[in-house]
Design an enzyme around this catalytic site. Structure first.
Site, PDB file in Angstrom:
ATOM      1  N   HIS A 330      56.011   9.105  -9.455  1.00 26.75           N
ATOM      2  CA  HIS A 330      54.775   8.336  -9.460  1.00 26.75           C
ATOM      3  C   HIS A 330      54.063   8.561 -10.778  1.00 26.75           C
ATOM      4  O   HIS A 330      54.195   9.626 -11.384  1.00 26.75           O
ATOM      5  CB  HIS A 330      53.877   8.757  -8.281  1.00 26.75           C
ATOM      6  CG  HIS A 330      52.710   7.860  -8.071  1.00 26.75           C
ATOM      7  ND1 HIS A 330      51.502   8.040  -8.727  1.00 26.75           N
ATOM      8  CD2 HIS A 330      52.554   6.761  -7.301  1.00 26.75           C
ATOM      9  CE1 HIS A 330      50.663   7.086  -8.344  1.00 26.75           C
ATOM     10  NE2 HIS A 330      51.267   6.300  -7.484  1.00 26.75           N
ATOM     11  N   ASP A 391      56.388   4.250  -1.386  1.00 23.59           N
ATOM     12  CA  ASP A 391      57.320   3.125  -1.359  1.00 23.59           C
ATOM     13  C   ASP A 391      58.687   3.525  -0.820  1.00 23.59           C
ATOM     14  O   ASP A 391      59.431   2.687  -0.303  1.00 23.59           O
ATOM     15  CB  ASP A 391      57.487   2.536  -2.765  1.00 23.59           C
ATOM     16  CG  ASP A 391      56.249   1.794  -3.227  1.00 23.59           C
ATOM     17  OD1 ASP A 391      55.619   1.126  -2.396  1.00 23.59           O
ATOM     18  OD2 ASP A 391      55.913   1.894  -4.418  1.00 23.59           O
TER      19      ASP A 391
END
Length: 455
Positions: A330, A391
């Site tokens: 991320h 995700d």
């Protein structure tokens, strides 16, 4: 009459000119200290504004030492884990409560929550014939584009579309939060019917349902769902609802808002940003990668088999040859995305409810989550830790819920419209200045040539 091949070749040649003349040498970014992607060399974002809406802590530091797994996400100063624990412990859905918190800055009491939920319920309606005249007239596989078109068209039904007073923007925002699920689901059904030859269901939201329940009832022919399904989808919406002012679509919201434009244009721009595969479209890439992984694994696979596949992915020898293990890492968090940690618990529960095959697939996801960071760390130069992001699990959840892939990113939008609305109002209250960063020209000055002298 246009010759299609000739026109295509012409455009292709012009594109090569763009490729040649727009290219900027990478060393110039370092020479002029340009923060590419508005992030420094360590991946930390350039400070572009202030917000009270949410805070992201990539890691926790105590006595000068980084605490492993210390990533935090706070909504209006409250840890996301505490917020989740609050509504889960009372067996309540959380979307409406957390939406109130993000929009207005404090947790609602029972009366405030009931009134706010009722307000959203009452606003779940579209203009007369809107579904027929707008949504069904031009169905598309790209539901995000369909939503954007519908949002812009809604401006035509609003006599105060350009009024950017705070009360009017809030009124518009509440309406959009309420109708986003309807627009997305109806757009999918129109596409599924007209383009795919499937059945089309236009179920109107009935009763005082939560947003998660509304989505499931409108999507499914029999309108039935289990409590675990609705709670899992509700959790996905809560965790996707907001993520700081610096994420691409929220920053887009603030940039466009700062120009003084209307709510509909602003949200359409945010949708365009979220649609990108580097932002809201990432969960689809995870499911595609996992499908490819399963196709290349023996029926009785080992951890070593998974490790070899992931290594091949990083070496650009497998899947899409981009060298990326999707769902890992991320821009902000290092070794812990708190959203993924929370969501994983719900993924596990839903997989157990769905049966043996889903439970086995969850085990595979958990294995990839475990070993992918090790492989990435061994093959990439790392400036911070890497872990699964939200995700990674969301696509798998949507698959278990029976959501078509065309709706994966729209579900993200249904949640994030709350964060966009909160940031839009905060920008209107505080900024009063158009956002305009600087770009430096790095071309040489060239003298003008008359047309007849050009080669």
């Amino acid at each position: 009459m246009v010759n299609a091949k000739d026109s295509a070749d012409y455009v292709k040649n012009l594109a090569s000119l763009c490729q040649e003349n727009d290219k900027i040498e990478m060393q110039l970014y370092s020479k002029y200290s340009v923060k590419r992607g508005l992030r420094d060399e360590n991946g930390k974002g350039v400070l572009a504004g202030l917000t009270t809406i949410s805070t992201i802590y990539p890691e926790k530091i105590v006595d000068g030492k980084v605490i492993p797994g210390g990533g935090e996400l706070r909504y209006r100063g409250i840890d996301i884990n505490e917020l989740v624990k609050g509504f889960v412990s009372q067996n309540r859905y959380g979307f409406e409560e957390i939406a109130y918190l993000l929009l207005f800055g404090n947790l609602p009491n029972e009366q405030e929550l009931a009134r706010f939920t009722h307000e959203l319920t009452q606003r779940r309606t579209l203009p007369t014939n809107f579904v027929r005249d707008v949504i069904m007239k031009a169905p598309s596989a790209n539901i995000m584009n369909s939503i954007a078109r519908s949002i812009l068209t809604l401006a035509s039904y609003d006599e105060k579309a350009d009024d950017i007073s705070l009360a009017n923007v809030l009124d518009q925002s509440l309406m959009l939060i309420s109708v986003f699920p309807m627009i997305a689901i109806y757009a999918y059904h129109a596409y599924n019917h007209y383009d795919q030859g499937g059945s089309m269901y236009i179920h109107n939201p009935q009763g005082n349902l939560s947003t998660a329940e509304v989505i499931l009832t409108m999507l499914r022919p029999d309108q039935q769902y289990t409590k675990q399904e609705a709670q899992t989808l509700d959790m996905a919406l809560v965790l996707h609802m907001e993520h700081g002012g610096g994420n691409n679509s929220t920053f887009t919201t603030r940039v466009v808002t700062s120009s003084g434009t209307d709510t509909y244009s602003t949200i359409a721009a945010a949708l365009g940003s979220l649609k990108g595969p580097k932002h809201g479209g990432a969960n689809i890439k995870v499911t595609q990668m996992m499908e490819d992984l399963k196709a290349h694994l023996p029926s009785e696979y080992t951890e070593d088999d998974v490790r070899k596949y992931l290594t091949a992915v990083l070496d650009k020898q497998a899947f899409d040859h981009k060298g990326l293990i999707y769902g890992m890492g991320h821009a902000i968090y290092s070794d812990n995305d708190p959203r993924a940690a929370i969501f994983k618990r719900y993924v596990s529960k839903l997989a157990q409810e769905k049966g043996e095959q889903a439970a086995k697939e969850f085990e595979l996801y958990a294995l990839v989550e475990k070993i992918a960071p090790e492989i990435i760390a061994s093959k990439r130069k790392m400036y911070k830790g890497v872990s699964a992001n939200i995700d990674f699990f969301s696509g798998f959840v949507y698959e278990m819920l029976g959501l078509p892939k065309e709706l994966y990113t729209p579900i993200f939008a249904i949640a994030r419209i709350v964060g966009w609305s909160a940031h839009r109002m905060e920008e209107l209250v505080n900024a009063q200045k158009i956002i305009r960063p600087a770009y430096m020209e790095v071309t040489e000055d060239i003298a003008y040539q008359d047309l007849q002298d050009r080669i």
